[in-house]
Scaffold this motif. Structure first.
Motif, PDB file in Angstrom:
ATOM      1  N   GLU A  26      31.416 -37.282 -19.108  1.00 29.75           N
ATOM      2  CA  GLU A  26      31.745 -37.639 -20.023  1.00 29.75           C
ATOM      3  C   GLU A  26      30.750 -37.426 -21.475  1.00 29.75           C
ATOM      4  N   ARG A  27      29.813 -38.018 -21.132  1.00 27.18           N
ATOM      5  CA  ARG A  27      28.873 -38.182 -22.058  1.00 27.18           C
ATOM      6  C   ARG A  27      27.647 -36.724 -22.958  1.00 27.18           C
ATOM      7  N   ALA A  28      28.027 -35.909 -21.683  1.00 27.48           N
ATOM      8  CA  ALA A  28      27.537 -34.093 -21.707  1.00 27.48           C
ATOM      9  C   ALA A  28      28.202 -33.333 -22.517  1.00 27.48           C
ATOM     10  N   ARG A  29      29.862 -33.782 -22.097  1.00 29.42           N
ATOM     11  CA  ARG A  29      31.544 -33.143 -22.975  1.00 29.42           C
ATOM     12  C   ARG A  29      30.618 -33.160 -23.889  1.00 29.42           C
ATOM     13  N   SER A  30      30.527 -34.393 -24.302  1.00 29.46           N
ATOM     14  CA  SER A  30      30.887 -35.015 -25.777  1.00 29.46           C
ATOM     15  C   SER A  30      29.685 -34.654 -27.306  1.00 29.46           C
ATOM     16  N   LEU A  31      29.168 -34.562 -26.167  1.00 27.00           N
ATOM     17  CA  LEU A  31      27.292 -33.763 -26.456  1.00 27.00           C
ATOM     18  C   LEU A  31      27.675 -32.835 -27.462  1.00 27.00           C
ATOM     19  N   PHE A  32      27.621 -31.638 -26.133  1.00 24.48           N
ATOM     20  CA  PHE A  32      28.237 -30.456 -26.655  1.00 24.48           C
ATOM     21  C   PHE A  32      29.631 -30.468 -27.661  1.00 24.48           C
ATOM     22  N   ALA A  33      30.262 -31.400 -27.568  1.00 21.91           N
ATOM     23  CA  ALA A  33      31.528 -31.323 -28.685  1.00 21.91           C
ATOM     24  C   ALA A  33      30.832 -31.604 -29.826  1.00 21.91           C
ATOM     25  N   GLU A  34      30.312 -32.188 -30.516  1.00 23.54           N
ATOM     26  CA  GLU A  34      29.438 -32.303 -31.879  1.00 23.54           C
ATOM     27  C   GLU A  34      28.083 -31.327 -31.610  1.00 23.54           C
ATOM     28  N   ALA A  90      19.226 -34.769 -17.346  1.00 20.49           N
ATOM     29  CA  ALA A  90      18.511 -34.349 -17.803  1.00 20.49           C
ATOM     30  C   ALA A  90      19.142 -33.633 -18.823  1.00 20.49           C
ATOM     31  N   THR A  91      20.555 -32.686 -18.502  1.00 24.98           N
ATOM     32  CA  THR A  91      21.008 -32.048 -19.650  1.00 24.98           C
ATOM     33  C   THR A  91      21.910 -33.227 -21.134  1.00 24.98           C
ATOM     34  N   ILE A  92      21.857 -33.904 -20.411  1.00 23.77           N
ATOM     35  CA  ILE A  92      22.312 -35.064 -22.071  1.00 23.77           C
ATOM     36  C   ILE A  92      20.579 -34.995 -22.833  1.00 23.77           C
ATOM     37  N   ALA A  93      19.566 -35.626 -22.218  1.00 24.57           N
ATOM     38  CA  ALA A  93      18.583 -35.793 -22.883  1.00 24.57           C
ATOM     39  C   ALA A  93      18.510 -34.962 -24.006  1.00 24.57           C
ATOM     40  N   ALA A  94      18.419 -33.647 -23.400  1.00 24.27           N
ATOM     41  CA  ALA A  94      18.175 -32.386 -23.878  1.00 24.27           C
ATOM     42  C   ALA A  94      19.139 -31.995 -25.175  1.00 24.27           C
ATOM     43  N   LEU A  95      20.946 -31.771 -25.290  1.00 25.55           N
ATOM     44  CA  LEU A  95      21.882 -32.423 -26.185  1.00 25.55           C
ATOM     45  C   LEU A  95      21.353 -33.530 -26.982  1.00 25.55           C
ATOM     46  N   GLU A  96      20.819 -34.319 -26.632  1.00 24.99           N
ATOM     47  CA  GLU A  96      20.571 -35.402 -27.999  1.00 24.99           C
ATOM     48  C   GLU A  96      19.621 -35.626 -28.628  1.00 24.99           C
ATOM     49  N   GLN A  97      18.557 -34.984 -28.046  1.00 21.32           N
ATOM     50  CA  GLN A  97      17.184 -34.073 -28.672  1.00 21.32           C
ATOM     51  C   GLN A  97      17.458 -32.793 -30.046  1.00 21.32           C
ATOM     52  N   LEU A  98      18.445 -32.259 -29.511  1.00 20.43           N
ATOM     53  CA  LEU A  98      18.758 -30.583 -30.649  1.00 20.43           C
ATOM     54  C   LEU A  98      19.632 -31.208 -31.760  1.00 20.43           C
ATOM     55  N   LEU A  99      20.408 -32.680 -31.344  1.00 23.24           N
ATOM     56  CA  LEU A  99      21.237 -33.234 -31.625  1.00 23.24           C
ATOM     57  C   LEU A  99      20.218 -34.278 -32.835  1.00 23.24           C
ATOM     58  N   ALA A 100      19.102 -34.575 -32.839  1.00 20.63           N
ATOM     59  CA  ALA A 100      18.770 -35.026 -33.931  1.00 20.63           C
ATOM     60  C   ALA A 100      18.346 -34.279 -34.976  1.00 20.63           C
ATOM     61  N   TRP A 101      17.361 -32.869 -33.947  1.00 18.21           N
ATOM     62  CA  TRP A 101      16.672 -32.187 -34.895  1.00 18.21           C
ATOM     63  C   TRP A 101      17.394 -31.439 -35.497  1.00 18.21           C
ATOM     64  N   GLY A 102      18.726 -31.478 -35.158  1.00 16.90           N
ATOM     65  CA  GLY A 102      20.053 -30.572 -36.245  1.00 16.90           C
ATOM     66  C   GLY A 102      19.111 -28.823 -36.391  1.00 16.90           C
ATOM     67  N   VAL A 103      21.377 -28.188 -35.564  1.00 11.67           N
ATOM     68  CA  VAL A 103      20.503 -26.951 -35.284  1.00 11.67           C
ATOM     69  C   VAL A 103      20.278 -25.836 -36.326  1.00 11.67           C
ATOM     70  N   PRO A 104      20.916 -26.807 -38.187  1.00 12.17           N
ATOM     71  CA  PRO A 104      20.591 -25.443 -38.882  1.00 12.17           C
ATOM     72  C   PRO A 104      19.047 -25.546 -39.465  1.00 12.17           C
ATOM     73  N   ASN A 105      18.638 -26.867 -38.458  1.00 11.84           N
ATOM     74  CA  ASN A 105      16.930 -27.011 -38.962  1.00 11.84           C
ATOM     75  C   ASN A 105      16.176 -26.228 -38.110  1.00 11.84           C
ATOM     76  N   ILE A 106      16.665 -26.187 -36.804  1.00 11.44           N
ATOM     77  CA  ILE A 106      16.026 -25.211 -36.278  1.00 11.44           C
ATOM     78  C   ILE A 106      16.009 -23.865 -36.270  1.00 11.44           C
ATOM     79  N   GLN A 107      17.053 -23.185 -36.804  1.00 11.77           N
ATOM     80  CA  GLN A 107      17.420 -21.670 -36.954  1.00 11.77           C
ATOM     81  C   GLN A 107      16.171 -21.899 -38.302  1.00 11.77           C
ATOM     82  N   GLN A 108      16.351 -22.624 -39.403  1.00  9.82           N
ATOM     83  CA  GLN A 108      15.363 -22.049 -40.329  1.00  9.82           C
ATOM     84  C   GLN A 108      13.893 -22.352 -40.023  1.00  9.82           C
ATOM     85  N   THR A 109      13.671 -23.287 -39.100  1.00  7.03           N
ATOM     86  CA  THR A 109      12.140 -23.592 -38.534  1.00  7.03           C
ATOM     87  C   THR A 109      11.717 -22.008 -38.098  1.00  7.03           C
ATOM     88  N   LEU A 110      12.495 -22.149 -36.831  1.00  2.54           N
ATOM     89  CA  LEU A 110      12.046 -20.560 -36.268  1.00  2.54           C
ATOM     90  C   LEU A 110      12.520 -19.380 -36.880  1.00  2.54           C
TER      91      LEU A 110
END
Length: 379
Positions: A57-65, A274-294
């Protein structure tokens, strides 16, 4: 712009890894969480019935976010093909109706639709690669009243060519067609406006841009499809499955909303942490920021590659996290393996050299890549 995050990954300095579209590496935090998850299997008496539900349920919520959805709209799946097969099972297709695909689309987003068309008497319509790589215009031109389903990516997996999903979705809705998106090569690195795109089903495997483990993934299911037929029949997705003592009181009803589509053994005690840890880091970075940087990294690589006679897609026609490079005379045979021997990791897909960096890359990696390309492209 996000500064290089190489310190969060276990990537040796001599490795220049530009291959996230092939497989994203674990973050150190995700690897540590995965080790703890595996170790837990050695101590099964520490696993409680509640654990079968809490982490999933934690992973589900993180992906939804991550995608701006409600957790009730998200199912846990083991692969993109599983999610796509679920979509194919739940979308009607009448004899003579058409399913719209792209030329050279990833096979998992082709096979299930061929099977559905064969079973229903439908037809596959394949949009050919446009000479100017304007997929959006080509798709819009192919949409007519006979199209029932369009199964598309957000960007093409071979070279990153971008689709305007909001415009395509509006055109599909105008003729009553359904939209299925395989976002495995985009989610986590490319923002997606769920409200504008309005997909019926959206699928993403975790092991690429979500930086998660192999054999985990997510399926977004629009609320109108929540009453659909799951791909498998397992005990976890049934109503009141939290009551282990009552499992033999077989239940016809499902867990609420999209949970009915969850894979069996969704708790996945080894991989879910591991899935949860990865999603938490992606949310911390912010997908728009990741896209701008890449996008900035790839802009730099593209400019230097053009000087070597390589041809990138125009920036406005590709996703920023992808860089497909072609050459008029073609790429040298075995180029990917040649670069691999020099600790430079890229992919060749079709006629395109695919450069897909992430936040672990830096200027030293780019210098190493360009230097090697100069040598092997004959400058």
């Amino acid at each position: 712009m996000i500064p290089s995050q190489r310190h969060l990954f276990d990537i040796p300095r001599e490795i220049a890894y530009f291959n996230c579209a092939y497989m994203g590496p674990f973050l150190k935090t995700a690897r540590a969480a995965g080790h703890l998850g595996i170790d837990r299997k050695a101590l099964p008496w520490t696993v409680t019935p509640a654990d079968f539900f809490s982490e999933s349920e934690r992973a589900r919520s993180l992906f939804a976010e991550l995608i701006g959805a409600n957790p009730d709209d998200v199912a846990l799946i083991p692969s993109a093909s599983y999610g796509l097969a679920t979509a194919a099972r739940n979308l009607p297709l009448r004899r003579g109706q058409k399913i719209l695909l792209l030329e050279d689309q990833f096979p998992s987003n082709v096979y299930c639709w061929k099977a559905l068309a064969a079973k229903s008497g439908g037809e596959i319509v394949t949009v050919r690669t446009p000479a100017d790589y304007d997929w959006t215009a080509a798709i819009l031109a192919a949409i007519d009243a006979d199209i029932a389903i369009a199964a598309l990516p957000h960007n093409h997996w071979t070279d990153g060519a971008l689709l305007d999903l909001a415009s395509i979705s509006a055109a599909l809705r105008a003729v009553g067609a359904k939209l299925v998106i395989d976002a495995t090569q985009s989610l986590g690195a490319l923002p997606l406006d769920l409200e504008a795109v309005k997909p019926d089903f959206l699928i993403a495997a975790s092991y690429k841009w979500l930086l998660g483990p192999y054999s985990t993934g997510f399926l977004y299911v629009a609320p109108e499809h929540h009453g659909g037929e799951p791909l498998e029949y397992n005990w976890l997705n049934r109503k009141d499955s939290e009551d282990f003592a009552g499992l033999v009181a077989y239940e016809e009803n499902y867990q609420p909303a999209a949970r009915r589509f969850d894979m069996g053994e969704r708790a996945n005690f080894a991989l879910m942490p591991a899935t949860i840890a990865a999603l938490e880091q992606l949310l911390a970075w912010g997908v728009p920021n990741i896209q701008q940087t890449l996008a900035a990294l790839n802009r730099d690589i593209a400019a230097q590659a053009e000087a070597l006679g390589l041809i990138p897609l125009p920036e406005e026609k590709r996703a920023g996290h992808f860089l497909g490079l072609r050459r008029k005379e073609g790429l040298p045979p075995g180029l990917a393996e040649t670069l691999r021997r020099e600790n430079i990791h890229i992919s060749v897909r079709g006629s395109s050299m695919r450069i897909t960096p992430h936040l672990y890359n830096d200027s030293a990696d780019i210098e190493k890549l360009i230097s090697a390309l100069k040598k092997h492209l004959g400058e």
